[in-house]
Design a protein around this motif. Sequence first.
Motif, PDB file in Angstrom:
ATOM      1  N   VAL B   4      45.688  34.111  36.265  1.00  0.00           N
ATOM      2  CA  VAL B   4      45.484  35.166  37.130  1.00  0.00           C
ATOM      3  C   VAL B   4      47.004  35.623  37.732  1.00  0.00           C
ATOM      4  CG1 VAL B   4      43.363  34.430  38.330  1.00  0.00           C
ATOM      5  CG2 VAL B   4      45.836  33.137  39.220  1.00  0.00           C
ATOM      6  N   ALA B   5      47.004  37.006  37.832  1.00  0.00           N
ATOM      7  CA  ALA B   5      48.290  37.409  38.088  1.00  0.00           C
ATOM      8  C   ALA B   5      48.473  38.225  39.596  1.00  0.00           C
ATOM      9  CB  ALA B   5      48.680  38.491  37.031  1.00  0.00           C
ATOM     10  N   GLN B   6      49.414  38.121  40.446  1.00  0.00           N
ATOM     11  CA  GLN B   6      49.499  38.777  41.625  1.00  0.00           C
ATOM     12  C   GLN B   6      50.593  39.450  41.528  1.00  0.00           C
ATOM     13  OE1 GLN B   6      48.208  34.780  43.993  1.00  0.00           O
ATOM     14  NE2 GLN B   6      48.318  36.522  45.363  1.00  0.00           N
ATOM     15  N   PRO B   7      50.596  40.860  41.378  1.00  0.00           N
ATOM     16  CA  PRO B   7      51.765  41.705  41.052  1.00  0.00           C
ATOM     17  C   PRO B   7      52.540  42.139  42.051  1.00  0.00           C
ATOM     18  CG  PRO B   7      49.569  43.067  41.193  1.00  0.00           C
ATOM     19  CD  PRO B   7      49.130  41.650  41.078  1.00  0.00           C
ATOM     20  N   GLU B   8      52.106  41.870  43.490  1.00  0.00           N
ATOM     21  CA  GLU B   8      53.011  41.993  44.535  1.00  0.00           C
ATOM     22  C   GLU B   8      53.514  40.767  44.976  1.00  0.00           C
ATOM     23  OE1 GLU B   8      50.572  46.205  46.091  1.00  0.00           O
ATOM     24  OE2 GLU B   8      49.889  44.034  46.040  1.00  0.00           O
ATOM     25  N   LEU B  19      44.058  46.765  54.424  1.00  0.00           N
ATOM     26  CA  LEU B  19      44.852  45.755  53.828  1.00  0.00           C
ATOM     27  C   LEU B  19      44.134  45.551  52.272  1.00  0.00           C
ATOM     28  CD1 LEU B  19      44.563  42.601  53.317  1.00  0.00           C
ATOM     29  CD2 LEU B  19      45.006  42.408  55.735  1.00  0.00           C
ATOM     30  N   THR B  20      45.040  45.602  51.414  1.00  0.00           N
ATOM     31  CA  THR B  20      44.700  45.092  49.824  1.00  0.00           C
ATOM     32  C   THR B  20      45.674  44.257  49.176  1.00  0.00           C
ATOM     33  OG1 THR B  20      43.478  47.252  49.389  1.00  0.00           O
ATOM     34  CG2 THR B  20      43.871  45.844  47.658  1.00  0.00           C
ATOM     35  N   VAL B  21      44.994  43.293  48.848  1.00  0.00           N
ATOM     36  CA  VAL B  21      46.112  42.272  48.193  1.00  0.00           C
ATOM     37  C   VAL B  21      45.517  42.267  46.835  1.00  0.00           C
ATOM     38  CG1 VAL B  21      47.050  39.863  48.111  1.00  0.00           C
ATOM     39  CG2 VAL B  21      46.685  41.028  50.257  1.00  0.00           C
ATOM     40  N   LYS B  22      46.546  42.618  45.914  1.00  0.00           N
ATOM     41  CA  LYS B  22      45.908  42.504  44.314  1.00  0.00           C
ATOM     42  C   LYS B  22      45.909  41.263  43.631  1.00  0.00           C
ATOM     43  CE  LYS B  22      47.268  47.526  44.185  1.00  0.00           C
ATOM     44  NZ  LYS B  22      48.083  48.436  43.534  1.00  0.00           N
ATOM     45  N   CYS B  23      44.836  41.327  42.801  1.00  0.00           N
ATOM     46  CA  CYS B  23      44.897  40.259  41.669  1.00  0.00           C
ATOM     47  C   CYS B  23      44.148  40.628  40.523  1.00  0.00           C
ATOM     48  CB  CYS B  23      43.933  38.946  42.646  1.00  0.00           C
ATOM     49  SG  CYS B  23      43.668  37.694  41.313  1.00  0.00           S
ATOM     50  N   THR B  24      44.679  40.286  39.462  1.00  0.00           N
ATOM     51  CA  THR B  24      43.841  40.369  38.244  1.00  0.00           C
ATOM     52  C   THR B  24      44.018  39.154  37.163  1.00  0.00           C
ATOM     53  OG1 THR B  24      45.970  40.822  36.961  1.00  0.00           O
ATOM     54  CG2 THR B  24      44.874  42.861  37.774  1.00  0.00           C
ATOM     55  N   TYR B  25      42.941  39.280  36.506  1.00  0.00           N
ATOM     56  CA  TYR B  25      42.668  38.018  35.784  1.00  0.00           C
ATOM     57  C   TYR B  25      42.507  38.060  34.338  1.00  0.00           C
ATOM     58  CZ  TYR B  25      37.898  39.395  35.550  1.00  0.00           C
ATOM     59  OH  TYR B  25      36.610  40.331  35.317  1.00  0.00           O
ATOM     60  N   SER B  26      42.634  36.892  33.583  1.00  0.00           N
ATOM     61  CA  SER B  26      42.400  36.588  32.222  1.00  0.00           C
ATOM     62  C   SER B  26      41.828  35.469  32.029  1.00  0.00           C
ATOM     63  CB  SER B  26      43.790  36.889  31.310  1.00  0.00           C
ATOM     64  OG  SER B  26      43.586  36.523  30.154  1.00  0.00           O
ATOM     65  N   VAL B  27      40.410  35.500  31.389  1.00  0.00           N
ATOM     66  CA  VAL B  27      39.505  34.439  31.240  1.00  0.00           C
ATOM     67  C   VAL B  27      38.849  34.492  29.981  1.00  0.00           C
ATOM     68  CG1 VAL B  27      39.355  34.014  33.863  1.00  0.00           C
ATOM     69  CG2 VAL B  27      37.626  35.396  32.496  1.00  0.00           C
ATOM     70  N   TYR B  89      48.968  34.709  50.543  1.00  0.00           N
ATOM     71  CA  TYR B  89      47.520  34.589  49.916  1.00  0.00           C
ATOM     72  C   TYR B  89      47.479  34.246  48.597  1.00  0.00           C
ATOM     73  CZ  TYR B  89      45.892  36.828  54.259  1.00  0.00           C
ATOM     74  OH  TYR B  89      45.673  36.842  55.465  1.00  0.00           O
ATOM     75  N   PHE B  90      46.690  33.470  47.995  1.00  0.00           N
ATOM     76  CA  PHE B  90      46.622  32.978  46.507  1.00  0.00           C
ATOM     77  C   PHE B  90      45.403  33.188  45.911  1.00  0.00           C
ATOM     78  CE2 PHE B  90      50.533  30.472  46.060  1.00  0.00           C
ATOM     79  CZ  PHE B  90      50.820  30.028  47.462  1.00  0.00           C
ATOM     80  N   CYS B  91      45.429  33.866  44.810  1.00  0.00           N
ATOM     81  CA  CYS B  91      44.235  34.168  44.178  1.00  0.00           C
ATOM     82  C   CYS B  91      44.248  33.114  43.056  1.00  0.00           C
ATOM     83  CB  CYS B  91      44.382  35.477  43.112  1.00  0.00           C
ATOM     84  SG  CYS B  91      43.015  35.820  42.392  1.00  0.00           S
ATOM     85  N   ALA B  92      43.116  32.592  42.581  1.00  0.00           N
ATOM     86  CA  ALA B  92      42.875  31.482  41.850  1.00  0.00           C
ATOM     87  C   ALA B  92      41.623  31.647  40.847  1.00  0.00           C
ATOM     88  CB  ALA B  92      42.803  30.058  42.483  1.00  0.00           C
ATOM     89  N   PHE B 106      46.235  28.746  39.909  1.00  0.00           N
ATOM     90  CA  PHE B 106      46.522  29.609  41.144  1.00  0.00           C
ATOM     91  C   PHE B 106      47.515  30.622  40.726  1.00  0.00           C
ATOM     92  CE2 PHE B 106      44.618  27.839  44.906  1.00  0.00           C
ATOM     93  CZ  PHE B 106      44.304  26.361  44.663  1.00  0.00           C
ATOM     94  N   GLY B 107      47.438  31.688  41.354  1.00  0.00           N
ATOM     95  CA  GLY B 107      48.586  33.054  41.328  1.00  0.00           C
ATOM     96  C   GLY B 107      49.890  32.413  41.932  1.00  0.00           C
ATOM     97  N   LYS B 108      50.843  33.105  41.825  1.00  0.00           N
ATOM     98  CA  LYS B 108      52.117  32.648  42.340  1.00  0.00           C
ATOM     99  C   LYS B 108      52.264  33.223  44.108  1.00  0.00           C
ATOM    100  CE  LYS B 108      55.377  32.519  38.499  1.00  0.00           C
ATOM    101  NZ  LYS B 108      54.282  32.268  37.598  1.00  0.00           N
ATOM    102  N   GLY B 109      51.050  33.718  44.597  1.00  0.00           N
ATOM    103  CA  GLY B 109      51.109  33.963  46.034  1.00  0.00           C
ATOM    104  C   GLY B 109      51.562  35.542  46.316  1.00  0.00           C
ATOM    105  N   THR B 110      50.868  35.906  47.300  1.00  0.00           N
ATOM    106  CA  THR B 110      51.495  37.357  47.802  1.00  0.00           C
ATOM    107  C   THR B 110      51.504  37.141  49.180  1.00  0.00           C
ATOM    108  OG1 THR B 110      50.400  38.600  46.284  1.00  0.00           O
ATOM    109  CG2 THR B 110      50.920  39.701  48.122  1.00  0.00           C
TER     110      THR B 110
END
Lengths: 113, 116
Positions: B4-8, B19-27, B89-92, B106-110
């Motif tokens: 997962v990637a958190q670009p911000e 509010l929006t917190v972004k997350c993209t994934y590759s699975v 905030y963490f995307c996972a 986990f992503g690196k967090g925003t």
Amino acid sequence: DAGITQSPRYKITETGRQVTLMCHQTWSHSYMFWYRQDLGHGLRLIYYSAAADITDKGEVPDGYVVSRSKTENFPLTLESATRSQTSVYFCASSDMGTPYEQYFGPGTRLTVT
Amino acid sequence: AQSVAQPEDQVNVAEGNPLTVKCTYSVSGNPYLFWYVQYPNRGLQFLLKYITGDNLVKGSYGFEAEFNKSQTSFHLKKPSALVSDSALYFCAVRDIRGGSQGNLIFGKGTKLSVKP
């Protein structure tokens, strides 16, 4: 109180010393995890356990040892601490029915001097 | 590989604004996606998950997330931000390596900062 606890909350130790971080959960969750949190890296999995006496390596296991003789306890040992192991360590647990909904402890901030 | 990637690294929002917190994934295979929140000096807390079904999932504290398969995204949203939403905030994503249940990547967090 029910929940997941970690001890100590803060620890300063010297390079080369052995350190054990404790984790205890009262829910009888099957799965338990150890993570380290470092700036720029997010959370990285060190070790995990699916049940008592079943443990396996995560992403960054080198320099760490775990055991799980009882379901509720999952201690993490740094056999010979190094400065690169300075970090915040989190223990987590989850139930077999919802394995990805992890409950995290409050963390242990470890400084290796 | 699952990732997962958190670009911000940080998102700044005024209280009351959406509010929006972004997350993209590759699975590989079907994605199991999660959001966790970390308040200062605390462990992470589970917010919500997408496994299957409706693309809009609702979670704790008024948060929701939209699963978008074509854009491989899973953005976290809230219609009206509160100062108390300020946190990390963490995307996972589910880790399927080794066949073990329960493992997350986990992503690196925003860091979300909501100003009054």
